[in-house]
Design a protein around this motif. Sequence first.
Motif, PDB file in Angstrom:
ATOM      1  N   PHE A 189       0.822  -1.211   0.000  1.00 44.21           N
ATOM      2  CA  PHE A 189       0.000   0.000   0.000  1.00 44.21           C
ATOM      3  C   PHE A 189       0.858   1.264   0.000  1.00 44.21           C
ATOM      4  N   THR A 190       0.364   2.284  -0.693  1.00 41.67           N
ATOM      5  CA  THR A 190       1.014   3.598  -0.671  1.00 41.67           C
ATOM      6  C   THR A 190       0.645   4.308   0.640  1.00 41.67           C
ATOM      7  N   ALA A 191       1.358   5.393   0.917  1.00 46.98           N
ATOM      8  CA  ALA A 191       1.049   6.193   2.106  1.00 46.98           C
ATOM      9  C   ALA A 191      -0.370   6.764   2.001  1.00 46.98           C
ATOM     10  N   LYS A 192      -0.757   7.148   0.786  1.00 52.14           N
ATOM     11  CA  LYS A 192      -2.114   7.675   0.597  1.00 52.14           C
ATOM     12  C   LYS A 192      -3.172   6.612   0.921  1.00 52.14           C
ATOM     13  N   GLU A 193      -2.926   5.366   0.475  1.00 49.32           N
ATOM     14  CA  GLU A 193      -3.870   4.286   0.791  1.00 49.32           C
ATOM     15  C   GLU A 193      -3.884   3.999   2.289  1.00 49.32           C
ATOM     16  N   MET A 194      -2.725   4.121   2.939  1.00 53.15           N
ATOM     17  CA  MET A 194      -2.669   3.924   4.391  1.00 53.15           C
ATOM     18  C   MET A 194      -3.542   4.959   5.093  1.00 53.15           C
ATOM     19  N   VAL A 195      -3.484   6.209   4.627  1.00 54.52           N
ATOM     20  CA  VAL A 195      -4.307   7.263   5.237  1.00 54.52           C
ATOM     21  C   VAL A 195      -5.790   6.958   5.014  1.00 54.52           C
ATOM     22  N   ALA A 196      -6.139   6.559   3.792  1.00 58.63           N
ATOM     23  CA  ALA A 196      -7.545   6.245   3.501  1.00 58.63           C
ATOM     24  C   ALA A 196      -8.030   5.101   4.389  1.00 58.63           C
ATOM     25  N   LEU A 197      -7.240   4.033   4.485  1.00 58.47           N
ATOM     26  CA  LEU A 197      -7.663   2.874   5.287  1.00 58.47           C
ATOM     27  C   LEU A 197      -7.774   3.226   6.769  1.00 58.47           C
ATOM     28  N   SER A 198      -6.900   4.123   7.237  1.00 64.27           N
ATOM     29  CA  SER A 198      -6.975   4.546   8.642  1.00 64.27           C
ATOM     30  C   SER A 198      -8.295   5.241   8.936  1.00 64.27           C
ATOM     31  N   GLY A 199      -8.931   5.778   7.904  1.00 62.17           N
ATOM     32  CA  GLY A 199     -10.248   6.402   8.058  1.00 62.17           C
ATOM     33  C   GLY A 199     -11.300   5.437   8.575  1.00 62.17           C
ATOM     34  N   ALA A 200     -10.982   4.130   8.615  1.00 60.21           N
ATOM     35  CA  ALA A 200     -11.871   3.151   9.260  1.00 60.21           C
ATOM     36  C   ALA A 200     -12.089   3.507  10.721  1.00 60.21           C
ATOM     37  N   HIS A 201     -11.153   4.238  11.310  1.00 56.91           N
ATOM     38  CA  HIS A 201     -11.294   4.655  12.709  1.00 56.91           C
ATOM     39  C   HIS A 201     -12.317   5.783  12.872  1.00 56.91           C
ATOM     40  N   THR A 202     -13.158   5.973  11.880  1.00 55.49           N
ATOM     41  CA  THR A 202     -14.319   6.861  12.029  1.00 55.49           C
ATOM     42  C   THR A 202     -15.456   6.128  12.737  1.00 55.49           C
ATOM     43  N   ILE A 203     -15.271   4.821  12.940  1.00 63.01           N
ATOM     44  CA  ILE A 203     -16.246   4.010  13.701  1.00 63.01           C
ATOM     45  C   ILE A 203     -15.488   3.157  14.715  1.00 63.01           C
ATOM     46  N   GLY A 204     -16.200   2.698  15.729  1.00 59.10           N
ATOM     47  CA  GLY A 204     -15.638   1.736  16.669  1.00 59.10           C
ATOM     48  C   GLY A 204     -15.015   2.352  17.903  1.00 59.10           C
ATOM     49  N   GLN A 205     -14.478   1.479  18.747  1.00 61.42           N
ATOM     50  CA  GLN A 205     -14.008   1.871  20.071  1.00 61.42           C
ATOM     51  C   GLN A 205     -12.609   1.324  20.327  1.00 61.42           C
ATOM     52  N   ALA A 206     -11.911   1.990  21.232  1.00 53.46           N
ATOM     53  CA  ALA A 206     -10.587   1.496  21.643  1.00 53.46           C
ATOM     54  C   ALA A 206     -10.517   1.477  23.164  1.00 53.46           C
ATOM     55  N   ARG A 207      -9.689   0.568  23.680  1.00 49.48           N
ATOM     56  CA  ARG A 207      -9.510   0.445  25.126  1.00 49.48           C
ATOM     57  C   ARG A 207      -8.467   1.450  25.613  1.00 49.48           C
ATOM     58  N   CYS A 208      -8.683   1.934  26.816  1.00 51.74           N
ATOM     59  CA  CYS A 208      -7.789   2.890  27.477  1.00 51.74           C
ATOM     60  C   CYS A 208      -6.313   2.508  27.329  1.00 51.74           C
ATOM     61  N   MET A 209      -6.007   1.224  27.488  1.00 53.61           N
ATOM     62  CA  MET A 209      -4.591   0.820  27.430  1.00 53.61           C
ATOM     63  C   MET A 209      -3.937   1.124  26.082  1.00 53.61           C
ATOM     64  N   THR A 210      -4.750   1.296  25.024  1.00 48.18           N
ATOM     65  CA  THR A 210      -4.163   1.565  23.708  1.00 48.18           C
ATOM     66  C   THR A 210      -3.891   3.057  23.469  1.00 48.18           C
ATOM     67  N   PHE A 211      -4.467   3.926  24.314  1.00 46.03           N
ATOM     68  CA  PHE A 211      -4.248   5.367  24.085  1.00 46.03           C
ATOM     69  C   PHE A 211      -3.820   6.134  25.343  1.00 46.03           C
ATOM     70  N   ARG A 212      -3.627   5.428  26.464  1.00 47.80           N
ATOM     71  CA  ARG A 212      -3.282   6.123  27.713  1.00 47.80           C
ATOM     72  C   ARG A 212      -2.081   7.059  27.577  1.00 47.80           C
ATOM     73  N   PRO A 213      -0.943   6.594  27.005  1.00 44.88           N
ATOM     74  CA  PRO A 213       0.224   7.482  26.950  1.00 44.88           C
ATOM     75  C   PRO A 213      -0.066   8.780  26.195  1.00 44.88           C
ATOM     76  N   ARG A 214      -0.965   8.715  25.239  1.00 45.57           N
ATOM     77  CA  ARG A 214      -1.305   9.916  24.471  1.00 45.57           C
ATOM     78  C   ARG A 214      -1.961  10.966  25.362  1.00 45.57           C
ATOM     79  N   LEU A 215      -2.763  10.524  26.338  1.00 43.97           N
ATOM     80  CA  LEU A 215      -3.501  11.461  27.198  1.00 43.97           C
ATOM     81  C   LEU A 215      -2.601  12.160  28.201  1.00 43.97           C
ATOM     82  N   TYR A 216      -1.475  11.514  28.546  1.00 48.23           N
ATOM     83  CA  TYR A 216      -0.645  12.048  29.626  1.00 48.23           C
ATOM     84  C   TYR A 216       0.729  12.535  29.178  1.00 48.23           C
TER      85      TYR A 216
END
Length: 326
Positions: A189-216
């Motif tokens: 995949f190209t970088a552009k396709e990677m960005v498009a596919l990441s747009g899947a994160h317009t739906i769904g949920q993630a657990r705290c452990m996957t984003f905690r460091p980002r918050l602090y």
Amino acid sequence: MFKIKSFSSSAKQNAFAIRLILHVLVVGLSSAQLSSNFYSSSCPNLLSTIKTAVDSAVSNEARMGASLLRLHFHDCFVNGCDASVLLDDTANFTGEQTAGANANSLRGMDVIDTIKSQVENVCPATVSCADILAVAARDSVVALGGPSWSVVLGRRDSTTTTLSAANNNIPAPTLNLSGLISSFSNKGFTAKEMVALSGAHTIGQARCMTFRPRLYNEANIDASFATSLQANCPRSGGDSNLSPLDTVTPTSFDNNYFTNLLSQKGLLHSDQQLFSGGSTDSQVNAYNSNSASFFNDFASAMVKMGNLSPLTGTSGQIRLNCGKTN
Ligand code: HEM
Ligand SMILES: *[C@@H]1O[C@H](CO)[C@@H](O)[C@H](O)[C@H]1NC(C)=O
Ligand SMILES: *[C@@H]1O[C@H](CO)[C@@H](O)[C@H](O)[C@H]1NC(C)=O
């Protein structure tokens, strides 16, 4: 006369040889490639059976659409789209379900099992679990308001897999932009396709452990967004507490994921990496201002993802139960 006869007979042989070669080519291609009409005579009601089941699962719980989409992604990135992600551990191998990205996270296997048994009732031993995953992912995106695409079919199911393949091929949320680009480039995949596919994160949920460091620990996060998430994701504990990947429209497949990134409201570290002063910023801007181009590129990239090294022809098998080999 003799010469002409011999010419004509060798012309016939040549014509025969050419037809033989063409036949081998066509048969070879049809067993090595996927097609949209693969089950049109062997299972004419396949697509409507899957769509009805996905619509019902998503109307029961909108998040299930996200979970089914992710299941297809995690399948395809590990040894190709061969339903290996669905294999339970056996005495002979440890499968993918305990991989870092999958353990206590992967969902929707029960929905796939329900669909599979409905499909077995109408077309026994005919349709692969890998194809069901590909169609269910498309139907999930459509059910939540996203784009549609034609799913090519004819994948077959693997008979084995490894835990390490899952650990080595599914990108982690700790990756930086260059890590994300190379993880997708490893799959073509190209970088552009990677960005498009990441747009899947317009739906769904993630657990705290996957984003905690980002918050602090991170600077490129909107301060009030970080504070509001901290309530449900403390510095310690609450590892499995959920937050939507797109806090604004968590159950709509739209381009709001990219809008969030512009205001530093990406949930995962990896999400915000796509808009953090690097080479993909302009693409995030483009998808924010043009949802049709996001939908088009997402659909094309999903077709490409669905083509990742499928088993075809006589390779693999049509599993009767998606969780185990026949
Ligand atoms: C770009 C690299 C990617 C990374 C680092 C990544 C990482 C993650 C993480 C950490 C989660 C939360 C899991 C949990 O806490 O249980 C998640 C959820 C999700 N991912 Fe990704 N992902 C990526 C790409 C993709 C792609 C390409 C797709 C599909 C095309 C996808 C679809 C999803 C969906 C729909 C969810 C929500 C699932 C649910 O609510 O059950 N992701 N992802
Ligand atoms: C493990 O492999 C052996 C030999 O191939 C086979 O006979 C057996 O059925 C397999 N066991 C399971 C649980 O798949
Ligand atoms: C990205 O991560 C890799 C691996 O952790 C590291 O080697 C590299 O320096 C990082 N790149 C940037 C631009 O931070």
